[in-house]
Motif scaffolding. Sequence first.
Motif, short mmCIF file in Angstrom:
data_model
loop_
_atom_site.label_atom_id
_atom_site.label_comp_id
_atom_site.label_asym_id
_atom_site.label_seq_id
_atom_site.Cartn_x
_atom_site.Cartn_y
_atom_site.Cartn_z
N TYR A 1 0.82 -1.22 0.00
CA TYR A 1 0.00 0.00 0.00
C TYR A 1 0.85 1.27 0.00
O TYR A 1 0.31 2.37 0.05
CB TYR A 1 -0.92 0.02 1.22
N LEU A 2 2.15 1.11 -0.06
CA LEU A 2 3.02 2.28 -0.03
C LEU A 2 2.96 3.01 -1.37
O LEU A 2 3.26 2.44 -2.41
CB LEU A 2 4.46 1.84 0.27
N ASP A 3 2.56 4.27 -1.33
CA ASP A 3 2.41 5.05 -2.54
C ASP A 3 3.74 5.73 -2.87
O ASP A 3 4.19 6.61 -2.15
CB ASP A 3 1.32 6.11 -2.35
N THR A 4 4.36 5.32 -3.93
CA THR A 4 5.64 5.90 -4.32
C THR A 4 5.49 6.98 -5.38
O THR A 4 6.44 7.61 -5.78
CB THR A 4 6.57 4.79 -4.88
N LYS A 5 4.27 7.19 -5.85
CA LYS A 5 4.04 8.16 -6.93
C LYS A 5 3.81 9.56 -6.38
O LYS A 5 4.13 10.55 -7.03
CB LYS A 5 2.84 7.72 -7.76
N SER A 6 3.20 9.68 -5.20
CA SER A 6 2.86 10.99 -4.65
C SER A 6 4.05 11.58 -3.90
O SER A 6 4.61 10.94 -3.01
CB SER A 6 1.66 10.87 -3.70
N ILE A 7 4.43 12.78 -4.26
CA ILE A 7 5.57 13.43 -3.60
C ILE A 7 5.22 13.82 -2.17
O ILE A 7 6.04 13.73 -1.26
CB ILE A 7 5.99 14.69 -4.40
N GLY A 8 3.98 14.25 -1.95
CA GLY A 8 3.60 14.72 -0.62
C GLY A 8 3.30 13.62 0.38
O GLY A 8 3.24 13.87 1.58
N PHE A 9 3.09 12.39 -0.09
CA PHE A 9 2.73 11.30 0.81
C PHE A 9 3.99 10.77 1.50
O PHE A 9 4.91 10.27 0.84
CB PHE A 9 2.04 10.17 0.04
N LYS A 10 4.04 10.88 2.83
CA LYS A 10 5.23 10.51 3.60
C LYS A 10 5.00 9.22 4.35
O LYS A 10 3.88 8.90 4.75
CB LYS A 10 5.60 11.62 4.59
N SER A 11 6.10 8.49 4.60
CA SER A 11 6.01 7.27 5.41
C SER A 11 7.38 6.97 6.00
O SER A 11 8.42 7.37 5.44
CB SER A 11 5.54 6.09 4.55
N ILE A 12 7.37 6.29 7.14
CA ILE A 12 8.60 5.81 7.78
C ILE A 12 8.35 4.40 8.28
O ILE A 12 7.20 3.92 8.29
CB ILE A 12 9.03 6.72 8.95
N ALA A 13 9.40 3.73 8.71
CA ALA A 13 9.26 2.38 9.24
C ALA A 13 8.58 2.41 10.59
O ALA A 13 8.90 3.26 11.45
CB ALA A 13 10.62 1.72 9.35
N SER A 14 7.63 1.53 10.82
CA SER A 14 6.91 1.46 12.09
C SER A 14 7.82 0.90 13.18
O SER A 14 8.56 -0.07 12.97
CB SER A 14 5.67 0.58 11.94
N ASP B 1 7.01 -4.72 13.09
CA ASP B 1 8.14 -4.97 12.19
C ASP B 1 7.68 -5.05 10.74
O ASP B 1 6.60 -5.57 10.42
CB ASP B 1 8.84 -6.27 12.59
N LEU B 2 8.56 -4.58 9.86
CA LEU B 2 8.39 -4.69 8.42
C LEU B 2 7.09 -4.03 7.92
O LEU B 2 6.51 -4.45 6.92
CB LEU B 2 8.43 -6.15 7.97
N MET B 3 6.66 -2.99 8.63
CA MET B 3 5.46 -2.27 8.21
C MET B 3 5.77 -0.78 8.15
O MET B 3 6.74 -0.28 8.75
CB MET B 3 4.29 -2.55 9.15
N ASN B 4 4.94 -0.05 7.44
CA ASN B 4 5.13 1.39 7.23
C ASN B 4 4.19 2.20 8.12
O ASN B 4 3.09 1.75 8.47
CB ASN B 4 4.87 1.74 5.76
N TYR B 5 4.62 3.41 8.45
CA TYR B 5 3.90 4.27 9.40
C TYR B 5 3.70 5.64 8.73
O TYR B 5 4.65 6.24 8.23
CB TYR B 5 4.74 4.42 10.66
N THR B 6 2.45 6.11 8.73
CA THR B 6 2.14 7.41 8.11
C THR B 6 1.19 8.21 8.99
O THR B 6 0.23 7.66 9.54
CB THR B 6 1.52 7.24 6.71
N ILE B 7 1.46 9.49 9.10
CA ILE B 7 0.53 10.45 9.72
C ILE B 7 0.00 11.34 8.59
O ILE B 7 0.77 11.89 7.81
CB ILE B 7 1.23 11.32 10.78
N GLN B 8 -1.31 11.45 8.50
CA GLN B 8 -1.91 12.25 7.42
C GLN B 8 -2.97 13.18 7.99
O GLN B 8 -3.68 12.82 8.93
CB GLN B 8 -2.51 11.33 6.36
N ILE B 9 -3.08 14.36 7.39
CA ILE B 9 -4.06 15.37 7.83
C ILE B 9 -5.10 15.57 6.74
O ILE B 9 -4.76 15.73 5.56
CB ILE B 9 -3.38 16.72 8.15
N ASN B 10 -6.37 15.54 7.13
CA ASN B 10 -7.46 15.87 6.22
C ASN B 10 -7.59 17.38 6.19
O ASN B 10 -8.17 18.00 7.09
CB ASN B 10 -8.76 15.22 6.69
N GLU B 11 -7.05 17.99 5.15
CA GLU B 11 -7.01 19.44 5.07
C GLU B 11 -8.40 20.07 5.00
O GLU B 11 -8.60 21.22 5.39
CB GLU B 11 -6.18 19.87 3.86
#
Length: 589
Positions: free
Chosen positions: A439-452, A456-466
């Motif tokens: 589910y990691l979006d590599t196309k969007s420049i603004g979409f950020k993620s880090i390792a959880s 283990d072996l999962m991604n972590y994202t904080i997102q704001i509904n503008e």
Amino acid sequence: MDIFSILTGRRYRLFDYVGHPEAEHIIITMASSSETVEETINYLNAKGEKYGLIKVRLFRPFSTKYLLKALPSSCKSIAVLDRTKEPGSTAEPLCLDVAQSLFNAYQNNKIETLPRIIGGRYGLSSKDFTPAMVNAIFNNLKQEQSKNNFTIGIIDDVTHLSLPYDKRFEINKSAFQALFFEEDSHLDQSLSSLEKTLGNSKFNYVQSFKEIDYKKSESKQVKHMRIDSKPIKAPYLITNADFIACQNVLFADMDNALNNIQSKGTLLINSSLTSKIFWQSLSANVQGAIIEKKVKLYIVNLKNLKTHYRIGEASISAFDTCFLYLNNGYVYSNNLAQLCTKIISVNTSKQTNFNTISIENKSDFESTLLGKLLRGNEEILVGDLPIDGSYQTNTSIFNTTRTLKEKPDWNSESCIQFGAFSMACPQGALRIKVYENEYLDTKSIGFKSIASKDFDLMNYTIQINEDQCNACNNCIEACDVKTIKLKPHFNMENSDWKYFKSIPEFDRTKIDITKISQQQLQEPLFKYSTGDDGCGEAPYLKLLSQLFGDRLLVANATGASSIFFWDFTNDSLVEKPRRKRSCMVKLVI
């Protein structure tokens, strides 16, 4: 009543009659509706009609004796108006009392003829009561077969007992009418200064009142003001204004302000844009309405004006001072000349937008009950209401998109993944998700993620509904390492949030709810409330909805919680939690 007259100088009878001395058709009503009926009768009688009105001053105990004294002997038909509906009854309270009194009087030979009596309801669903409705009631009375138990003001497509009326019918055509659509609420003193200044002239009579929004955020108020050379009796809303001022362009589009402006009227809108760009920014519907009605359009940037201007002895807000400048026949002041270069005329001769930007299923949505209510559509049918009394939840998501200068921004490099900032968000607009690489979006420049860190072996994202963030700063204050900071907001498309929503929610069975970092992965079932910005009540309700889901029972009394729980168009619950409203009063100790 005689003693009251001596003490106060105001004389009232138990039943007061006004109208033609030989009236054939009469309305019996009480309270504020009687003033509207009286003004309409005076207007219609001047055109040759024979109409009358009996104002009920004392409903209980009901006096047949004094009712008969007020009733003209020429009366042929009576319409009795009640502002209530009694299911299961043959008629409403006032109508039953009048009918019983006149029937007994006729049987006992106290009156020679028994007038035809019909009952009607007005003001249901808080509908305004206007002269056009009064005219329709009299037209109904004059029919050979008058409609009984009628309703005026709503469209009843179930029982078909509603009376049609011509909304274009007006009686007070000499008054200048103005509407002011204002954000939130301003100082009452500064607002009343305009009316006092206008009313100080011996040539002017001024009437002013406000519609106050029940919401505590993103709210508005609408001021209705009439100016005339004679006393004004018009206890109803303005629907055909000569002048409309909007503090936000959204009022012209979303709140249907243009529906209430007359042909060749004046529209003033607060905007920081240039006149050309502003005109191009308006939707096709708004541009079309302005051109069709030949509206004179002006813009002003209130931020470039002083907060108040000295007009005579009064200090008047900049917004109201703009009204005086554009309508300079009421008050003269040298200070008004300061606005000469501030209020800009907009060229509306050519339409630049022809295709309204559509949203998914927009036409279908706007035809629903919720869509009509959100658009302020008065044409709501009785048949639109659900027969079982059940209504859609999670409707606060449809509230007007917020316009922010700044919005929270997540610095992924310094984040320790604690989660307190998410818990502090009263809107549920700041969310955390943990997800697989697929589910990691590599196309969007603004979409950020880090390792959880927790998984283990999962991604972590904080997102704001503008669209729903109100920049209350709660998340920033709750974050010790300042991972969240406010940055300029450029109103870009909320594409990152749309993608974030498509990522599945984390498996609740794998979450340790004793750790805030993991507990905040739970989906909130309470979000996008319309309470105060940064409301302290909303985060607790949001947290409870995360922890207990459909096992949560919410009982509230009144205040902010009743606004974001019990208004159909602003329901903040996402289906599952149950809620119950009590009749208790909150005590503050």
